[in-house]
Design a protein around this motif. Sequence first.
Motif, PDB file in Angstrom:
ATOM      1  N   HIS A  35       0.775  -1.356   0.019  1.00 24.88           N
ATOM      2  CA  HIS A  35      -0.036   0.153  -0.036  1.00 24.88           C
ATOM      3  C   HIS A  35       0.904   1.236   0.050  1.00 24.88           C
ATOM      4  O   HIS A  35       0.382   2.323   0.086  1.00 24.88           O
ATOM      5  N   GLN A  36       2.184   1.114  -0.083  1.00 25.17           N
ATOM      6  CA  GLN A  36       3.093   2.304  -0.274  1.00 25.17           C
ATOM      7  C   GLN A  36       3.858   2.205  -1.437  1.00 25.17           C
ATOM      8  O   GLN A  36       4.098   1.231  -2.109  1.00 25.17           O
ATOM      9  N   GLY A  37       4.403   3.184  -1.888  1.00 24.09           N
ATOM     10  CA  GLY A  37       5.168   3.336  -3.114  1.00 24.09           C
ATOM     11  C   GLY A  37       4.437   3.699  -4.581  1.00 24.09           C
ATOM     12  O   GLY A  37       3.347   2.888  -4.583  1.00 24.09           O
ATOM     13  N   MET A  38       4.899   4.393  -5.205  1.00 26.32           N
ATOM     14  CA  MET A  38       4.443   4.240  -6.837  1.00 26.32           C
ATOM     15  C   MET A  38       2.932   4.999  -6.539  1.00 26.32           C
ATOM     16  O   MET A  38       2.095   4.670  -7.432  1.00 26.32           O
ATOM     17  N   GLY A  39       2.611   5.694  -5.617  1.00 26.29           N
ATOM     18  CA  GLY A  39       1.410   6.488  -5.521  1.00 26.29           C
ATOM     19  C   GLY A  39       0.483   5.682  -4.900  1.00 26.29           C
ATOM     20  O   GLY A  39      -0.641   6.313  -4.444  1.00 26.29           O
ATOM     21  N   ARG A  40       0.510   4.616  -4.478  1.00 27.73           N
ATOM     22  CA  ARG A  40      -0.413   3.530  -3.865  1.00 27.73           C
ATOM     23  C   ARG A  40      -0.991   4.202  -2.404  1.00 27.73           C
ATOM     24  O   ARG A  40      -2.192   4.078  -2.232  1.00 27.73           O
ATOM     25  N   GLU A  41      -0.140   4.663  -1.699  1.00 27.59           N
ATOM     26  CA  GLU A  41      -0.489   5.571  -0.446  1.00 27.59           C
ATOM     27  C   GLU A  41      -1.713   6.540  -0.658  1.00 27.59           C
ATOM     28  O   GLU A  41      -2.460   6.790   0.105  1.00 27.59           O
ATOM     29  N   LEU A  42      -1.811   7.019  -2.149  1.00 28.75           N
ATOM     30  CA  LEU A  42      -2.833   7.914  -2.216  1.00 28.75           C
ATOM     31  C   LEU A  42      -4.234   7.391  -2.469  1.00 28.75           C
ATOM     32  O   LEU A  42      -5.289   8.035  -2.423  1.00 28.75           O
ATOM     33  N   PHE A  43      -4.221   6.047  -2.621  1.00 29.45           N
ATOM     34  CA  PHE A  43      -5.579   5.393  -3.159  1.00 29.45           C
ATOM     35  C   PHE A  43      -6.063   4.532  -2.047  1.00 29.45           C
ATOM     36  O   PHE A  43      -7.079   3.907  -2.251  1.00 29.45           O
ATOM     37  N   GLY A  44      -5.808   4.711  -0.717  1.00 24.08           N
ATOM     38  CA  GLY A  44      -6.441   4.095   0.365  1.00 24.08           C
ATOM     39  C   GLY A  44      -7.782   4.106   0.378  1.00 24.08           C
ATOM     40  O   GLY A  44      -8.747   3.264   0.540  1.00 24.08           O
ATOM     41  N   PHE A  45      -8.261   5.211   0.605  1.00 22.88           N
ATOM     42  CA  PHE A  45      -9.929   5.870   0.888  1.00 22.88           C
ATOM     43  C   PHE A  45     -10.584   4.749  -0.449  1.00 22.88           C
ATOM     44  O   PHE A  45     -11.639   4.462  -0.292  1.00 22.88           O
ATOM     45  N   MET A  46      -9.982   4.793  -1.749  1.00 21.58           N
ATOM     46  CA  MET A  46     -10.743   4.188  -2.791  1.00 21.58           C
ATOM     47  C   MET A  46     -10.734   2.656  -2.767  1.00 21.58           C
ATOM     48  O   MET A  46     -11.782   1.776  -2.866  1.00 21.58           O
ATOM     49  N   ARG A  47      -9.511   2.323  -2.368  1.00 23.13           N
ATOM     50  CA  ARG A  47      -9.380   0.895  -2.089  1.00 23.13           C
ATOM     51  C   ARG A  47     -10.176   0.244  -0.906  1.00 23.13           C
ATOM     52  O   ARG A  47     -11.033  -0.889  -1.261  1.00 23.13           O
ATOM     53  N   ARG A  48     -10.296   0.941   0.035  1.00 18.78           N
ATOM     54  CA  ARG A  48     -11.231   0.527   1.145  1.00 18.78           C
ATOM     55  C   ARG A  48     -12.747   0.426   0.587  1.00 18.78           C
ATOM     56  O   ARG A  48     -13.566  -0.273   1.288  1.00 18.78           O
ATOM     57  N   ASN A  49     -13.032   1.259  -0.277  1.00 17.04           N
ATOM     58  CA  ASN A  49     -14.494   1.258  -0.826  1.00 17.04           C
ATOM     59  C   ASN A  49     -14.918   0.539  -2.153  1.00 17.04           C
ATOM     60  O   ASN A  49     -16.023   0.890  -2.501  1.00 17.04           O
ATOM     61  N   LEU A  50     -13.870  -0.067  -2.464  1.00 20.42           N
ATOM     62  CA  LEU A  50     -14.285  -0.796  -3.998  1.00 20.42           C
ATOM     63  C   LEU A  50     -15.149  -2.198  -3.393  1.00 20.42           C
ATOM     64  O   LEU A  50     -15.102  -2.794  -2.546  1.00 20.42           O
ATOM     65  N   SER A  51     -16.190  -1.919  -4.338  1.00 19.18           N
ATOM     66  CA  SER A  51     -17.233  -3.166  -4.176  1.00 19.18           C
ATOM     67  C   SER A  51     -16.581  -4.341  -4.629  1.00 19.18           C
ATOM     68  O   SER A  51     -15.445  -4.601  -5.283  1.00 19.18           O
ATOM     69  N   SER A  52     -17.507  -5.464  -4.587  1.00 17.83           N
ATOM     70  CA  SER A  52     -16.673  -7.049  -5.084  1.00 17.83           C
ATOM     71  C   SER A  52     -16.613  -6.870  -6.420  1.00 17.83           C
ATOM     72  O   SER A  52     -17.229  -6.184  -7.358  1.00 17.83           O
ATOM     73  N   ALA A  53     -15.871  -7.843  -7.072  1.00 16.46           N
ATOM     74  CA  ALA A  53     -15.736  -7.760  -8.512  1.00 16.46           C
ATOM     75  C   ALA A  53     -17.127  -8.065  -9.223  1.00 16.46           C
ATOM     76  O   ALA A  53     -17.386  -7.662 -10.225  1.00 16.46           O
ATOM     77  N   GLU A  54     -18.135  -9.000  -8.498  1.00 18.98           N
ATOM     78  CA  GLU A  54     -19.229  -9.428  -9.076  1.00 18.98           C
ATOM     79  C   GLU A  54     -20.191  -7.994  -9.416  1.00 18.98           C
ATOM     80  O   GLU A  54     -20.997  -8.065  -9.881  1.00 18.98           O
ATOM     81  N   THR A  55     -19.919  -7.062  -8.583  1.00 17.84           N
ATOM     82  CA  THR A  55     -20.778  -5.818  -8.664  1.00 17.84           C
ATOM     83  C   THR A  55     -19.875  -4.611  -9.193  1.00 17.84           C
ATOM     84  O   THR A  55     -20.276  -3.520  -9.065  1.00 17.84           O
ATOM     85  N   GLY A  56     -18.784  -5.080 -10.020  1.00 19.73           N
ATOM     86  CA  GLY A  56     -18.284  -4.302 -10.663  1.00 19.73           C
ATOM     87  C   GLY A  56     -16.982  -3.751 -10.078  1.00 19.73           C
ATOM     88  O   GLY A  56     -16.065  -2.714 -10.823  1.00 19.73           O
ATOM     89  N   ALA A  57     -16.258  -4.004  -8.972  1.00 20.36           N
ATOM     90  CA  ALA A  57     -15.114  -3.504  -8.502  1.00 20.36           C
ATOM     91  C   ALA A  57     -15.192  -2.225  -8.330  1.00 20.36           C
ATOM     92  O   ALA A  57     -14.277  -1.586  -8.995  1.00 20.36           O
ATOM     93  N   CYS A  58     -16.268  -1.342  -8.046  1.00 25.97           N
ATOM     94  CA  CYS A  58     -16.386   0.083  -8.093  1.00 25.97           C
ATOM     95  C   CYS A  58     -16.519   0.789  -6.832  1.00 25.97           C
ATOM     96  O   CYS A  58     -17.147   0.248  -5.867  1.00 25.97           O
ATOM     97  N   SER A  59     -15.968   2.069  -6.918  1.00 28.24           N
ATOM     98  CA  SER A  59     -16.104   2.783  -5.368  1.00 28.24           C
ATOM     99  C   SER A  59     -17.191   3.861  -5.577  1.00 28.24           C
ATOM    100  O   SER A  59     -17.163   4.833  -4.902  1.00 28.24           O
TER     101      SER A  59
END
Length: 614
Positions: A576-600
Amino acid sequence: MKKEILQITQRIIERSKNTRKAYLEKISAAKSTTVHRASLSCGNLAHGFAACGKDDKATLRGVNHSDVAIISAYNDMLSAHQPYQTYPDIIKAAVRDTGGVAQFAGGVPAMCDGVTQGQPGMDLSLMSRDVIAMSSAVALSHNMFDGALMLGICDKIVPGLMIASMTFGHLPTVFVPAGPMPSGIPNKEKARVRQQFAKGEIGEDELLEAESASYHSAGTCTFFGTANSNQLVVEVMGLHLPGASFVAPNTQLREELTKAAARQVTRLTLQSGNYTPVGKMIDERSIVNAIVALLATGGSTNLTMHIIAFAKAAGIIVNFQDFNDLSDAVPLLTRIYPNGHADINHFQEAGGMALLFKELIDAGLVHEDVDTICGRGLARYTQKPVLENGELKWVDGATVSGDDEVITTVDKPFKTDGGLKVLKGNLGTSVLKTSSLREGSFVIKAPAVVFEDQHELEEAFKAGELEKDFIAVVRFQGPKARGMPELHKLTPPLGVLQDKGFKVALVTDGRMSGASGKVPAAIHLCPEALDGGLIAKIKTGDMMLLDGESGELTLLVEDNELTQRINAKFQVNGHHQGMGRELFGFMRRNLSSAETGACSLFDDSIESTIVGEV
């Protein structure tokens, strides 16, 4: 229409009744009775056209002509999007000739999974789709515009632009492609070299030489991965001009198609008297058509998630079971790598989209009477664009295949189904692409070998620890754990083992590339390990069954044993760190399941509707 397809369409309509009604009410409320900029104050409008030339300012002061937004994924690092560099000026001139104005409203990021495969940046790939949708929304939020042109091609870019287009569904919208690069070395040769490298038979210099001969110029990669699947799906939904998807970049025909797309969007605005909002134009039948075409061509499994996500943006509820049941009703009509040796240019030469449309329409596999940017009905799309004395025209496309090893007929399909199977069992629900599988590899019963990262599998392969029948379990790759990176780097080592005669398969809560398919891979597993999925309890040595014929995915361990096991814990290990990944924690935590589109981007209240109903 084929009975089964009508039945599936009807159940999607019934399932979506409430959400679709609310959506249509929303976009109806957003419609303006005049140009949208008329609602702006003088100060707002002055800011909106401050940088325009004198003539464009004069046009934008009035209320009789349209202002068209250009949203572009241009960058000059990625081959597919580099041709878009010249499009804004071409579009602006074409729209100006109609009496309107086109403004470059915003650029969106475009990342390449080919560049980031196996790299930390791949963890951002799927989430970039939602960023693209939000970036487009920011560009369109100025409310200056009466229509939009979407310039994008590759993996997450088109789905992100589609989500934004459906969100701004009150605007007429046309998608503008850029076309594939010329064919490089044969895909079979490229795959052979990759496996040679995986076996240690050649070095990096030889591998880079082969890769550079494959990806060698401006344009889309020529295999039938997610990028070209995107283009096909968009055209089948009537958002491209007929035959526009696979015309080569930097040609006169390509430029004339771009001009025509710019003119066409002005014919769909309220000011034209032919108001065609994209959110109303795309309905449940359009979505079914998109899925049917994807299945009939053996397209990318990534679209199982993307179609669910952008359909949801239009209030249309689609699920994995719909894909499964449509696959049972749709024959496989093309052989394009990875489910064959041809590339997208060979498909184009064999008859391309015009011939595919003809086959699908004649067989009753698609809803012909849908709305498109060219009016009512898909029959228009059985034509192809040509230049006659420098003038763009459409003529009837091929009626028979120019190469029956690339495009076949419904009477003589390559497979009787669309090559996609939804697997279910005590592990949950996953997707298996069968169109590229060899005979005899559909059913595998073997012990699990568990990995927490794809690089662990590569190391085990190099150490000679995988010379056996096994099912590789690569977990904690799901949306909430890692952002669901593609695991395409696993294809060469697993392919080598498969060629040696071992029965191997993959089970993961992550994704595989749209170019994958040789190795049986149960992907998009829901629930994911971090959400308490049973995959988190698998131990190396556990027997598993992956059955691509019956649709079963089962961990063959007694229930009383499983209840005593504790779920493995996700070891972040810097993911979750490096290459900008630390900026996306809020989105990653809110992604839905793959079956529902993996969408935030959507309210969770309709998630149960997607999964809960057949």
